[in-house]
Design a protein around this motif. Structure first.
Motif, PDB file in Angstrom:
ATOM      1  N   ASP A 299      -0.024  12.038  38.438  1.00  0.00           N
ATOM      2  CA  ASP A 299       1.147  11.406  37.840  1.00  0.00           C
ATOM      3  C   ASP A 299       1.842  12.462  36.977  1.00  0.00           C
ATOM      4  N   MET A 300       2.097  12.183  35.698  1.00  0.00           N
ATOM      5  CA  MET A 300       2.691  13.179  34.814  1.00  0.00           C
ATOM      6  C   MET A 300       1.651  13.843  33.907  1.00  0.00           C
ATOM      7  N   GLU A 301       0.383  13.639  34.193  1.00  0.00           N
ATOM      8  CA  GLU A 301      -0.689  14.173  33.358  1.00  0.00           C
ATOM      9  C   GLU A 301      -1.192  15.490  33.947  1.00  0.00           C
ATOM     10  N   LEU A 302      -1.241  16.530  33.117  1.00  0.00           N
ATOM     11  CA  LEU A 302      -1.758  17.821  33.542  1.00  0.00           C
ATOM     12  C   LEU A 302      -3.284  17.784  33.527  1.00  0.00           C
ATOM     13  N   LEU A 303      -3.895  17.991  34.707  1.00  0.00           N
ATOM     14  CA  LEU A 303      -5.349  17.929  34.817  1.00  0.00           C
ATOM     15  C   LEU A 303      -6.006  19.294  34.713  1.00  0.00           C
ATOM     16  N   TRP A 304      -5.362  20.313  35.269  1.00  0.00           N
ATOM     17  CA  TRP A 304      -6.034  21.612  35.376  1.00  0.00           C
ATOM     18  C   TRP A 304      -4.969  22.700  35.425  1.00  0.00           C
ATOM     19  N   SER A 305      -5.318  23.844  34.879  1.00  0.00           N
ATOM     20  CA  SER A 305      -4.440  25.005  34.943  1.00  0.00           C
ATOM     21  C   SER A 305      -5.303  26.237  35.145  1.00  0.00           C
ATOM     22  N   ALA A 306      -4.903  27.095  36.070  1.00  0.00           N
ATOM     23  CA  ALA A 306      -5.662  28.306  36.370  1.00  0.00           C
ATOM     24  C   ALA A 306      -4.673  29.431  36.644  1.00  0.00           C
ATOM     25  N   ARG A 307      -5.172  30.653  36.571  1.00  0.00           N
ATOM     26  CA  ARG A 307      -4.344  31.839  36.772  1.00  0.00           C
ATOM     27  C   ARG A 307      -4.608  32.433  38.136  1.00  0.00           C
ATOM     28  N   LEU A 308      -3.541  32.739  38.879  1.00  0.00           N
ATOM     29  CA  LEU A 308      -3.636  33.354  40.187  1.00  0.00           C
ATOM     30  C   LEU A 308      -3.410  34.863  40.061  1.00  0.00           C
ATOM     31  N   PRO A 309      -3.929  35.639  41.026  1.00  0.00           N
ATOM     32  CA  PRO A 309      -3.679  37.085  40.959  1.00  0.00           C
ATOM     33  C   PRO A 309      -2.204  37.445  41.002  1.00  0.00           C
ATOM     34  N   SER A 310      -1.394  36.633  41.674  1.00  0.00           N
ATOM     35  CA  SER A 310       0.047  36.862  41.767  1.00  0.00           C
ATOM     36  C   SER A 310       0.724  35.504  41.922  1.00  0.00           C
ATOM     37  N   PRO A 311       2.000  35.389  41.558  1.00  0.00           N
ATOM     38  CA  PRO A 311       2.698  34.103  41.724  1.00  0.00           C
ATOM     39  C   PRO A 311       2.689  33.637  43.170  1.00  0.00           C
ATOM     40  N   ALA A 312       2.547  32.323  43.354  1.00  0.00           N
ATOM     41  CA  ALA A 312       2.468  31.742  44.701  1.00  0.00           C
ATOM     42  C   ALA A 312       3.864  31.447  45.228  1.00  0.00           C
ATOM     43  N   ALA A 313       4.114  31.820  46.487  1.00  0.00           N
ATOM     44  CA  ALA A 313       5.361  31.458  47.154  1.00  0.00           C
ATOM     45  C   ALA A 313       5.252  30.099  47.834  1.00  0.00           C
ATOM     46  N   SER A 314       4.050  29.738  48.301  1.00  0.00           N
ATOM     47  CA  SER A 314       3.810  28.427  48.890  1.00  0.00           C
ATOM     48  C   SER A 314       2.346  28.083  48.701  1.00  0.00           C
ATOM     49  N   LEU A 315       2.051  26.773  48.743  1.00  0.00           N
ATOM     50  CA  LEU A 315       0.710  26.263  48.484  1.00  0.00           C
ATOM     51  C   LEU A 315       0.295  25.334  49.612  1.00  0.00           C
ATOM     52  N   GLY A 316      -1.024  25.207  49.810  1.00  0.00           N
ATOM     53  CA  GLY A 316      -1.586  24.282  50.779  1.00  0.00           C
ATOM     54  C   GLY A 316      -2.916  23.759  50.291  1.00  0.00           C
ATOM     55  N   PHE A 317      -3.459  22.789  51.024  1.00  0.00           N
ATOM     56  CA  PHE A 317      -4.712  22.147  50.619  1.00  0.00           C
ATOM     57  C   PHE A 317      -5.417  21.663  51.878  1.00  0.00           C
ATOM     58  N   GLY A 318      -6.740  21.821  51.905  1.00  0.00           N
ATOM     59  CA  GLY A 318      -7.472  21.338  53.072  1.00  0.00           C
ATOM     60  C   GLY A 318      -8.928  21.716  53.009  1.00  0.00           C
ATOM     61  N   SER A 319      -9.630  21.423  54.126  1.00  0.00           N
ATOM     62  CA  SER A 319     -11.060  21.711  54.268  1.00  0.00           C
ATOM     63  C   SER A 319     -11.218  22.840  55.271  1.00  0.00           C
ATOM     64  N   PHE A 320     -11.823  23.944  54.820  1.00  0.00           N
ATOM     65  CA  PHE A 320     -12.002  25.113  55.659  1.00  0.00           C
ATOM     66  C   PHE A 320     -13.474  25.498  55.661  1.00  0.00           C
TER      67      PHE A 320
END
Length: 818
Positions: A299-320
């Motif tokens: 919703d509007m609640e921030l659950l988690w924040s993490a730092r990436l090696p570089s800014p992301a241009a696109s994101l995805g999610f799944g089981s690999f």
């Protein structure tokens, strides 16, 4: 880990990643496809931690730039997944077959595009749940629908300048996009198909079913169920702008919104693997920022924040590789990474059995860690030691003129130093000041700033124009740079420019039209000592006349715009009278005199004197110049009305000119000559009226600027006199400044009068309300601000504020219910 970095010079778009079971593996294993502007299509099959050469299933050169990739049910068999590849002038759909030798790409169908493409979206358009179709948005604002091998004629979008993000909402069977007026538009698919079937596609522009004004550039528009309060059959339209996150309902109404404290760049919705029984699944949001952070919202609640090696241009999610909940990050550097949230388990656990415990050392370490936590979480944040420092050297006299008509100029030297160990990269310096002051060069870039305390000098030249009255002599400098760790920082410096830049001493003027009198609780210092720097460059006769005996010492100044102002010092009492031939001419000399008096006596009000003397104080005992101030308000409002009337007349004449011009062109292009019916005379007369109105609009705008400056100077003077007359503290004066703003902007929709009336009304209901009679303003009672016909209500409100201050009430923050 991830695959090796792309080839040097290879670039990727923001939509150049697709995730899905591209080879239709019975196990449902997901594949990742990436495409670059160089035309390289790569498909990966991640199976375990760390990248291996076997993970690269396919690498193919398509010879055309790849703008976007999408995976879906795009072929005749609704159970098979295909890959759509968007090129600038071509749309291709491929199927993938993977064997022991590698992957084989087969083209299912292809479409040649008449217009250069920008992006696409997919979905079961028209309620075809078994199949998914494609919608391509072109660079010139048209939407083309491709139902596998069939094509519908393109339809043009309204209010189009540049293409924006494109999404499909299956709930109401509509397409969502973002237009050049910073609005989100919703177009029904039925209007697309019906218009295309009628044959009017390419000429008519579609009308959106609804639109929502965002006011910022939008990066992503997507459809998901992210609200907790929504029913299982309802969805949300998620709009991610530069610094705004908005949830819309299906009809375009706002459900919720949140201002972000970072610059967002991409967004993706995903469904968590665990959902409590009996509860409809609720999607969550992955948001990437330009600073390289990955944030997860429920919703509007921030659950988690993490730092990436570089800014992301696109994101995805799944089981690999049998591991659910992995996050796919495609960076702006072209790197492809699979990440997960949390910490890795320790591979080896060291047993502590048989080891004696040193409780004293544990206690000492515990106290040390508590101290570190206390210092880290303290409210006072320490400034970095490797920062940039700015300071300025301001001369007291102006530069020498090369020719008599040259405008006055003053060159000050700004010093910038860097306290770090290594030289600093490019540093951008920006300078600003209030009109009529201006700079020839207001921005400077230092390629490399050496380390050390010795400052690097940077000259800035300020000039003044004779067309406007000066009201503020402050100049501001800002240095922007990037620290060694990649953090953006800035340093700021403010200086006060000398009075000699905007005024010159003249012989005393003895015919004042407007005046104010200030009293101090100390013996008055001589004017010649207070304005020594100003008189140093003046005519010696004028400087001698200031300190001459026989009459009250007086110093007269003339601004470059023609106004004069005079300050007289009393011989017997600590009184100073400031007088001028115009009401707006009192402000700057009054403020300069007060500043010099405070500097002369060593501190502002509140600093104690020696030998038991009371603190230095300045007071104003006369009546407030409300009559003169209200006259300035009336003239400014009257000038706004005149400017608006001329603008309306100019718009009508311009419309008439276009209509006559069109009719005249039609008759001139007719093969059979027809009489012009005096249209040429009407066109010439309308043109003359247009030019006359344009000259009138220019003159009215100049008058509006003049009266805005006059009103700003009067507001500053009134705020200063209120502070001196009623002994307001610094916080109380700041509160009054915030509601009675001296900044007069030339906005056409909302002007200074209506904004000031609304803010002062709020002040009287809250901070200046009588005890026990606070009136909280509900959002439903807010009205649209419009230009008033007169300033009677505003003047009454200002009088009421002054009356409450005179009765001892002070601006205070309203108390809450707690």
């Amino acid at each position: 880990g991830g695959p090796p970095p792309p080839e040097p010079g290879e670039e990727f778009g923001n939509n150049a990643v697709a995730v899905g079971n591209l080879d239709n593996d019975p196990s449902g294993a997901l594949k990742v496809a990436t495409g670059s502007f160089s035309g390289m299509l790569r498909i990966y099959s991640p199976n375990a931690r760390g990248y291996k050469l076997e993970d690269l299933v396919l690498e193919s050169a398509l010879e055309l730039p790849i703008l976007q990739l999408e995976a879906g049910r795009l072929v005749a068999d609704p159970k098979r997944v295909a890959l759509a590849v968007l090129h600038p002038r071509r749309l291709s759909v491929y199927t993938l077959r993977v064997s022991a030798e590698g992957g084989v790409l087969s083209k299912a169908y292809e479409h040649t595009l008449d217009r250069p493409a920008c992006n696409l979206c997919q979905g079961p358009f028209g309620g075809h749940g078994a199949h998914e179709f494609l919608a391509v948005q072109s660079m010139d604002g048209s939407i083309s629908i491709f139902e596998q091998d069939r094509t519908q004629p393109p339809r043009h979008l309204s209010k189009f300048l540049l293409p924006g993000p494109l999404a499909y909402c299956a709930k109401n069977d509509s397409l969502l996009t973002f237009n050049s007026q910073l609005e989100v538009d919703c177009y029904r698919y039925s209007s697309l198909s019906s218009g295309a079937a009628a044959g009017g596609g390419s000429s008519e522009r579609m009308t959106p079913e609804w639109h929502f004004t965002v006011g910022e550039h939008v990066h992503t528009v997507l459809v998901a169920r992210v609200s907790r309060s929504r029913a299982a059959s309802q969805v949300d339209i998620v709009v991610l702008a530069e610094r705004l996150l908005i949830f819309l309902k299906e009809n375009g109404a706002v459900r919720d919104q949140r201002r972000l404290d970072y610059s967002a760049c991409c967004c993706r919705a995903f469904t968590p693997a665990f959902t409590p029984g009996g509860v409809a699944p609720q999607d969550q949001l992955l948001i990437g920022s330009r600073t390289g952070s990955l944030l997860i919202y429920r919703d509007m609640e921030l659950l988690w924040s993490a730092r990436l090696p570089s800014p992301a241009a696109s994101l995805g999610f799944g089981s690999f590789g049998g591991q659910p909940g992995l996050i796919l990050c495609h960076g702006t550097d072209g790197g492809l990474r699979l990440c997960y949230l949390g910490t890795a388990q320790a591979e080896r656990v060291v047993s502590a059995e048989g080891k004696e415990l040193n409780y004293e050392a544990m206690d000492a370490e515990h106290r040390k860690l508590l101290g570190v936590i206390r210092d880290t979480s303290s409210a006072a944040k320490k400034e970095p030691t490797d920062g940039v420092t700015l300071w300025a050297q301001v001369p007291h006299v102006c530069d020498a003129k090369e020719y008599p008509d040259e405008p006055p100029a003053l060159t000050l030297t700004l010093y910038i130093s860097h306290s770090g160990a290594a030289p600093l990269g490019p540093v951008s310096l920006a300078a600003s000041c209030a009109p009529p002051l201006y700079l020839n060069t207001d921005a400077v870039v230092i390629p490399s700033l050496p380390s050390g305390r010795a400052g690097t000098p940077v000259p800035f030249t300020f000039r003044t124009s004779a067309e406007q009255l000066p009201i503020d002599l402050a100049a501001y400098f800002v240095a922007s740079y990037t620290a060694v760790g990649g953090e953006a920082r800035c340093a700021r410096c403010a200086v006060q420019l000398p009075l000699s830049l905007v005024a010159v001493p003249i012989p005393p003027v003895k015919s004042p039209g407007f005046k104010v009198t200030l009293e101090i609780n100390r013996p008055p210092p001589p004017l010649r000592g207070l304005f020594e720097d100003l008189l140093a460059a003046a005519d010696p006769a004028i400087a001698d006349a200031v300190g001459a005996s026989g009459g009250a010492p007086a110093l007269s100044l003339q601004y470059h715009c023609g106004l004069d102002s005079t300050v007289l010092a009393s011989k017997n009492s600590g009184k100073y009278r400031i007088q001028s031939n115009a009401f707006e001419g009192l402000w700057l000399l009054t403020d300069e005199l007060l500043r010099r008096l405070q500097a002369y006596f060593g501190s502002a009000a509140g600093g104690g004197g020696g030998g038991g003397d009371p603190p230095f104080a300045v007071s104003f005992q006369d009546a407030l110049p409300l009559h003169e101030y209200f006259e300035a308000i009336d003239k400014h409002l009257r000038c706004r009305h005149v400017t608006a009337e001329i603008a309306d007349a100019l718009e009508k004449r311009a419309h008439q000119f276009r209509v006559v011009e069109k009719r005249l062109l039609v008759r001139l292009k007719d093969r059979n000559p027809v009489p012009l019916s005096n249209l040429e005379l009407l066109l010439s007369g309308t043109y003359d009226q247009l030019m006359e109105l344009a000259r009138g609009a220019e003159a009215a705008q100049q008058q509006l600027t003049f009266h805005a400056t006059r009103l700003s100077a009067g507001t500053r003077l009134l705020l200063l006199l209120l502070s001196l007359k009623f002994g307001l503290s610094r916080d109380e004066t700041a509160t009054l400044h915030a509601h009675l703003s001296p900044i007069v902007l030339g906005a056409h929709d909302q002007g200074w009068e209506e904004l000031t009336y609304a803010s002062l009304t709020y002040l009287l209901r809250t901070a200046l309300a009588k005890p026990g009679k606070e009136e909280p303003v509900a959002s439903s009672s807010l009205q649209t601000l419009s230009r008033p016909s007169d300033a009677a209500k505003l003047k009454k409100t200002i009088t009421l504020v002054c009356d409450r201050l005179s009765k001892g009430m002070r601006p205070r923050e309203p108390q809450g219910d707690a």
